[in-house]
Write a protein that holds these residues in place. Sequence first.
Motif, short mmCIF file in Angstrom:
data_model
loop_
_atom_site.label_atom_id
_atom_site.label_comp_id
_atom_site.label_asym_id
_atom_site.label_seq_id
_atom_site.Cartn_x
_atom_site.Cartn_y
_atom_site.Cartn_z
N ARG A 96 147.85 96.89 106.61
CA ARG A 96 146.67 97.17 107.45
C ARG A 96 145.59 96.16 107.10
O ARG A 96 145.27 95.96 105.93
N GLU A 97 145.04 95.55 108.14
CA GLU A 97 143.96 94.59 107.94
C GLU A 97 142.63 95.32 107.82
O GLU A 97 142.38 96.30 108.53
N GLN A 98 141.80 94.85 106.89
CA GLN A 98 140.46 95.39 106.70
C GLN A 98 139.45 94.30 107.04
O GLN A 98 139.67 93.12 106.77
N LYS A 99 138.33 94.72 107.62
CA LYS A 99 137.29 93.77 108.00
C LYS A 99 135.96 94.19 107.40
O LYS A 99 135.66 95.38 107.30
N TYR A 100 135.19 93.21 107.01
CA TYR A 100 133.81 93.45 106.56
C TYR A 100 132.97 92.29 107.03
O TYR A 100 133.23 91.12 106.67
N GLN A 101 131.98 92.59 107.88
CA GLN A 101 131.17 91.56 108.53
C GLN A 101 132.10 90.58 109.24
O GLN A 101 132.86 90.98 110.10
N LYS A 161 147.15 82.01 108.56
CA LYS A 161 147.12 82.15 110.02
C LYS A 161 146.01 83.10 110.47
O LYS A 161 145.29 82.82 111.45
N GLU A 162 145.84 84.22 109.75
CA GLU A 162 144.89 85.26 110.16
C GLU A 162 143.51 85.08 109.52
O GLU A 162 142.58 85.83 109.84
N GLY A 163 143.37 84.13 108.60
CA GLY A 163 142.09 83.91 107.95
C GLY A 163 141.69 85.03 107.01
O GLY A 163 140.50 85.35 106.89
N GLN A 164 142.67 85.60 106.32
CA GLN A 164 142.40 86.71 105.41
C GLN A 164 142.14 86.18 103.99
O GLN A 164 142.78 85.23 103.54
N GLU A 165 141.20 86.81 103.31
CA GLU A 165 140.80 86.34 101.98
C GLU A 165 141.85 86.62 100.92
O GLU A 165 142.03 85.84 99.98
N TYR A 166 142.51 87.74 101.03
CA TYR A 166 143.50 88.11 100.02
C TYR A 166 144.41 89.19 100.57
O TYR A 166 144.13 89.81 101.60
N PHE A 196 136.12 100.47 102.47
CA PHE A 196 135.49 99.69 103.54
C PHE A 196 134.70 100.55 104.51
O PHE A 196 134.07 100.04 105.41
N SER A 197 134.76 101.87 104.39
CA SER A 197 134.05 102.77 105.32
C SER A 197 133.26 103.82 104.56
O SER A 197 133.68 104.97 104.49
#
Length: 343
Positions: free
Chosen positions: A236-241, A271-276, A309-310
């Motif tokens: 599952r991808e997590q996003k912050y800002q 590819k997805e630009g994920q930090e880790y 994250f929430s």
Amino acid sequence: MSENRFDEYYEIRLAKKDEIPEIMEFIDSYWKKGHILAVDREFFDYEMTMDNNQVNFIIAKIKQSGIIDGILGFLPCSLDTNNLDAWGVIWKTKDNALPMLGLELKKRYFKLTGARSDLGVGANLNTSVPLLSRIMHYYTAKMKHYYRLNNLENYSIAYVEHKDIAVYKKADVSIEFLETQDDLARFFDFSSLKETYPLKDSWYYNKRFYNHPKYQYKVWGIRGSSGLSQAFFVTREQKYQNAKCISIVDFAGDQKLFSECGAFFDEMMEKEGQEYIDFYFDGFQEDYVKEAGFIELLPDDKNIIPCYFSPFVLSNVDIYVDASDKQKHYLFFKADGDQDRPN
């Protein structure tokens, strides 16, 4: 079961569907104000009821008043009633309830559900863990937390004081995106999991990940070079800002195949630009995780790999697990129980 002091004062049983509003009110008042299971009836029905209208809560109701004094929620891992394992969800009694009512609910759990094991993820270190380990003699442990950084100049989600990126094992596997439950059913032989604890079946993965009403997950199939060994994992991808990261939240099948996924993880992050990418687990073979290029987040690590994250919290988080049977080897992951859910 012979009557005891709890039976004299309480009616202890599985809840009925028309009692859901009472349970939701109890959660809001005595567990956590505004908890999703207290305010979102549609999500409650999805998460805590079965197709046969069973409500997955044990309740203790005062006989004289009909007021709920305690609840114990659970989430089945399969539809196999002969080999049923289940996750505990919310375990709470009122402060003025009969002493030890919480323990009594745990004792009644096995008879009322027919489950062979009682499992938990997210136990409180200062309250639940001592009670479960010392009084009830459950297995308890802190989950391992491993991660792999994308090779970036700057990080917005993670706090990186030292950028360690390990070499991974050469890949000799094929990995494919299993977009639908039918794709997973065609790819993976669930009968291979019959000796795995907890036993999770196709129904569980469909409900937990493919049909989840709030979160989006991706399921990835791994096949060994011989074509005979197979496994799958869930992310599952997590996003912050404006930043992103990704978590491995479940795994099933041949663990050795994980050791050859390092190149895939790097390609996905780039590819997805994920930090880790990170991975919480207990009972999984650590050598395979290390061979895939992950490093362990140790207690004194200066790096921070967030879990919440929430809302977003910039801190490392320890997650504790428990199991009623110390003799069995259980696998625990981040999406088990009521972890990785809105709350």
